[in-house]
Design an enzyme around this catalytic site. Structure first.
Site, PDB file in Angstrom:
ATOM      1  N   ASN A 231       0.856  -1.194   0.000  1.00 16.75           N
ATOM      2  CA  ASN A 231       0.000   0.000   0.000  1.00 16.75           C
ATOM      3  C   ASN A 231       0.889   1.240   0.000  1.00 16.75           C
ATOM      4  OD1 ASN A 231       0.556   0.838   2.822  1.00 16.75           O
ATOM      5  ND2 ASN A 231      -0.376  -1.145   3.278  1.00 16.75           N
ATOM      6  N   ASP A 299      -4.151  -6.235   4.817  1.00 14.36           N
ATOM      7  CA  ASP A 299      -5.201  -7.060   5.414  1.00 14.36           C
ATOM      8  C   ASP A 299      -5.064  -8.530   5.030  1.00 14.36           C
ATOM      9  OD1 ASP A 299      -6.533  -5.144   6.922  1.00 14.36           O
ATOM     10  OD2 ASP A 299      -7.536  -4.357   5.135  1.00 14.36           O
ATOM     11  N   PHE A 346      -4.160   3.144  14.845  1.00 11.00           N
ATOM     12  CA  PHE A 346      -4.427   4.170  13.845  1.00 11.00           C
ATOM     13  C   PHE A 346      -5.590   3.688  12.973  1.00 11.00           C
ATOM     14  CE2 PHE A 346      -1.046   7.498  13.563  1.00 11.00           C
ATOM     15  CZ  PHE A 346      -0.417   7.176  14.752  1.00 11.00           C
ATOM     16  N   LYS A 364     -11.312  -3.633  18.521  1.00 17.77           N
ATOM     17  CA  LYS A 364      -9.927  -4.101  18.667  1.00 17.77           C
ATOM     18  C   LYS A 364      -9.409  -3.957  20.100  1.00 17.77           C
ATOM     19  CE  LYS A 364      -8.633  -3.344  13.875  1.00 17.77           C
ATOM     20  NZ  LYS A 364      -7.471  -3.444  13.004  1.00 17.77           N
TER      21      LYS A 364
HETATM   22  O1  C5P Z   1      -8.597  -2.421  10.528  1.00 19.85           O
HETATM   23  P1  C5P Z   1      -7.614  -1.389  10.138  1.00 19.85           P
HETATM   24  O2  C5P Z   1      -6.513  -1.888   9.257  1.00 19.85           O
HETATM   25  O3  C5P Z   1      -8.203  -0.110   9.623  1.00 19.85           O
HETATM   26  O4  C5P Z   1      -6.959  -0.972  11.543  1.00 19.85           O
HETATM   27  C1  C5P Z   1      -5.915  -0.097  11.594  1.00 19.85           C
HETATM   28  C2  C5P Z   1      -5.150  -0.283  12.871  1.00 19.85           C
HETATM   29  O5  C5P Z   1      -4.946  -1.662  13.128  1.00 19.85           O
HETATM   30  C3  C5P Z   1      -3.748   0.291  12.781  1.00 19.85           C
HETATM   31  O6  C5P Z   1      -3.354   0.679  14.070  1.00 19.85           O
HETATM   32  C4  C5P Z   1      -2.932  -0.896  12.277  1.00 19.85           C
HETATM   33  O7  C5P Z   1      -1.565  -0.748  12.608  1.00 19.85           O
HETATM   34  C5  C5P Z   1      -3.591  -2.036  13.000  1.00 19.85           C
HETATM   35  N1  C5P Z   1      -3.555  -3.299  12.253  1.00 19.85           N
HETATM   36  C6  C5P Z   1      -2.735  -4.304  12.712  1.00 19.85           C
HETATM   37  N2  C5P Z   1      -2.733  -5.508  12.064  1.00 19.85           N
HETATM   38  C7  C5P Z   1      -3.508  -5.706  10.980  1.00 19.85           C
HETATM   39  C8  C5P Z   1      -4.335  -4.688  10.496  1.00 19.85           C
HETATM   40  C9  C5P Z   1      -4.321  -3.481  11.154  1.00 19.85           C
HETATM   41  O8  C5P Z   1      -2.021  -4.111  13.706  1.00 19.85           O
HETATM   42  N3  C5P Z   1      -3.482  -6.871  10.362  1.00 19.85           N
END
Ligand code: C5P
Length: 425
Positions: A231, A299, A346, A364
């Protein structure tokens, strides 16, 4: 701004015509102005105009020996409460980013120990040029504050981002920066001592003895040995947060994916590529007092990644990639038995920012979510500034648009307060 002293560096851009008005407004707000004009700036506005409006001499020449003996460029840069560069041309920004000091303006900018705010102004293509982008990221990482540029019609007839912020907006940004962090006590700056005896007092270290884990940057999820899913995260905000936490005395484990912005100095850098590697690195770094998950973790991962470079098979059909969800590092650490006292996530959103961040915080199990709008046109992803809303247990707090380094400083200060309040050791 009452009683403050602003050193105003005027660069050589058409927007310099707005600086007499800027000088007038700064003085109207109660501050004193010492103008410094670059050679190119003098093509657009005269020293006489600036000194008349400032009610103070306008400095132009590094080798003005009388003044050099009287004051010295180092003292000139330090006798101010803040340095403002307007307009900051592409050339001046490049000099600042690379540490050039070949004229009075660039020498002052190297010698100062005060906050520096720049108001960039240049053609939209120059602003967007890869070199300027790199310089923006460097300056942002160095803690330089930005105001503007605005979008609009340029002197050259083109339309886009690159117009210098209006003088009133620059004055507002100066006011905000001055109130964000107090400058040196007035007596230290006004003492007529040799410059080398003006010592900055040591910064407070409220995070001394604390360990904070910061994740940053994108992750790369391999498809085959040469291709990957990624990304646009630059890692700029994560790096700035790590540097700000370090500056408050924390030991920082900086777990970073392949970011475009270099990691800060004096943090423990753990470079990873995939989300799984990031999760494992975070686990190895535990225990910690706080975790700031600023990484833009992919993701999904490709479960049928090939260990050889994939080739077109001539059928015209692309290969099918089988994907699986990556571990959610934030959700995992926030619910683990070794959970740090403060867990900050974040949320980069393109719509319903606060609502999505609020539900993400709960889902979360994070303490805070730093939410921002990364939709097209905000210039936040990969940009030098960020406009965030801090979502906590008590509600959503919108912050103004600030340089990423300033967002980081404020966030680090909040983290220090929260850990102090929690009384955790
Ligand atoms: O669900 P989303 O990706 O929007 O969530 C963002 C937050 O979750 C950020 O703090 C990101 O660093 C964390 N995150 C994570 N592991 C993932 C996906 C997101 O730690 N697989």
């Amino acid at each position: 701004m009452q009683g403050k002293r602003i050193l105003l560096v005027v660069g050589g851009g058409v927007a310099a015509y707005k600086t007499p008005e800027l000088v007038r407004l700064i003085r109207k707000a109660g501050a004193a102005v010492t103008p410094v004009l670059t050679r190119a700036g003098a093509e657009f506005v005269t020293p006489l105009t600036l000194s008349a409006l400032a009610g103070a001499p306008c400095h132009t020449d590094l080798f003005d020996l009388t003044r050099e003996a009287e004051m010295g460029h180092i003292q000139l840069s330090r006798a101010a409460d803040m340095v403002v560069v307007a307009p900051a041309t592409a050339d001046l920004m490049a000099k600042m980013a690379h540490g050039h000091a070949d004229d009075l303006a660039s020498t002052l900018l190297m010698a100062t120990d005060k906050r520096v705010l720049i108001a960039p102004a240049m053609n939209v293509r120059m602003w967007d040029h890869a070199a300027t982008r790199r310089n923006r990221a460097t300056l942002d990482g160095d803690g330089i504050l930005f105001v503007g540029p605005d979008e609009g019609e340029m002197a050259c007839g083109e339309w886009g981002e690159g117009r210098m912020a209006e003088p009133a907006a620059i004055v507002a940004a100066i006011g905000a920066a001055l109130s964000a962090r107090p400058s040196l006590p007035a007596d230290a700056a006004t003492l007529r001592l040799p410059p080398e005896t003006l010592v900055t007092p040591p910064a407070p270290q409220p995070l001394k003895g604390r360990h904070v884990i910061v994740t940053s940057g994108p992750t790369h999820e391999p498809i085959d040995p040469v291709r990957y899913i990624a990304n646009r995260s630059s890692g700029a905000q994560g790096a700035a947060v790590a540097a700000a936490l370090r500056d408050l005395g924390a030991r920082v484990s900086f777990v970073t994916g392949p970011a475009t912005v270099p990691p800060p100095e004096r943090v423990d850098v753990i470079a990873v590529e995939t989300a799984r590697e990031m999760r494992d690195a975070v686990e190895r770094a535990l225990p910690a007092d706080a975790a700031v998950m600023a990484a833009a973790v992919a993701d999904w991962q490709v479960v049928n990644a090939s260990d050889r470079k994939m080739k077109k098979d001539g059928s015209g059909r692309p290969p099918a990639l089988e994907m699986a969800e990556n571990p959610d590092i934030l959700a995992w650490i926030a619910s683990d038995a070794r959970r740090p006292a403060l867990v900050v996530g974040f949320a980069a959103e393109t719509n319903d920012v606060v609502a999505n961040a609020t539900s993400k915080r709960q889902r979360k199990n994070a303490d805070w979510i730093v939410a921002n709008d990364v939709s097209d046109g905000t210039g936040i992803m990969g940009g030098a500034e960020n406009e965030i809303t801090l979502v906590t247990e008590t509600g959503a707090e919108p912050w103004p648009r600030l340089a990423k380094a300033e967002v980081a400083r404020r966030l680090a200060a909040r983290i220090a307060d929260a850990l102090q309040d929690a009384g955790v050791r």
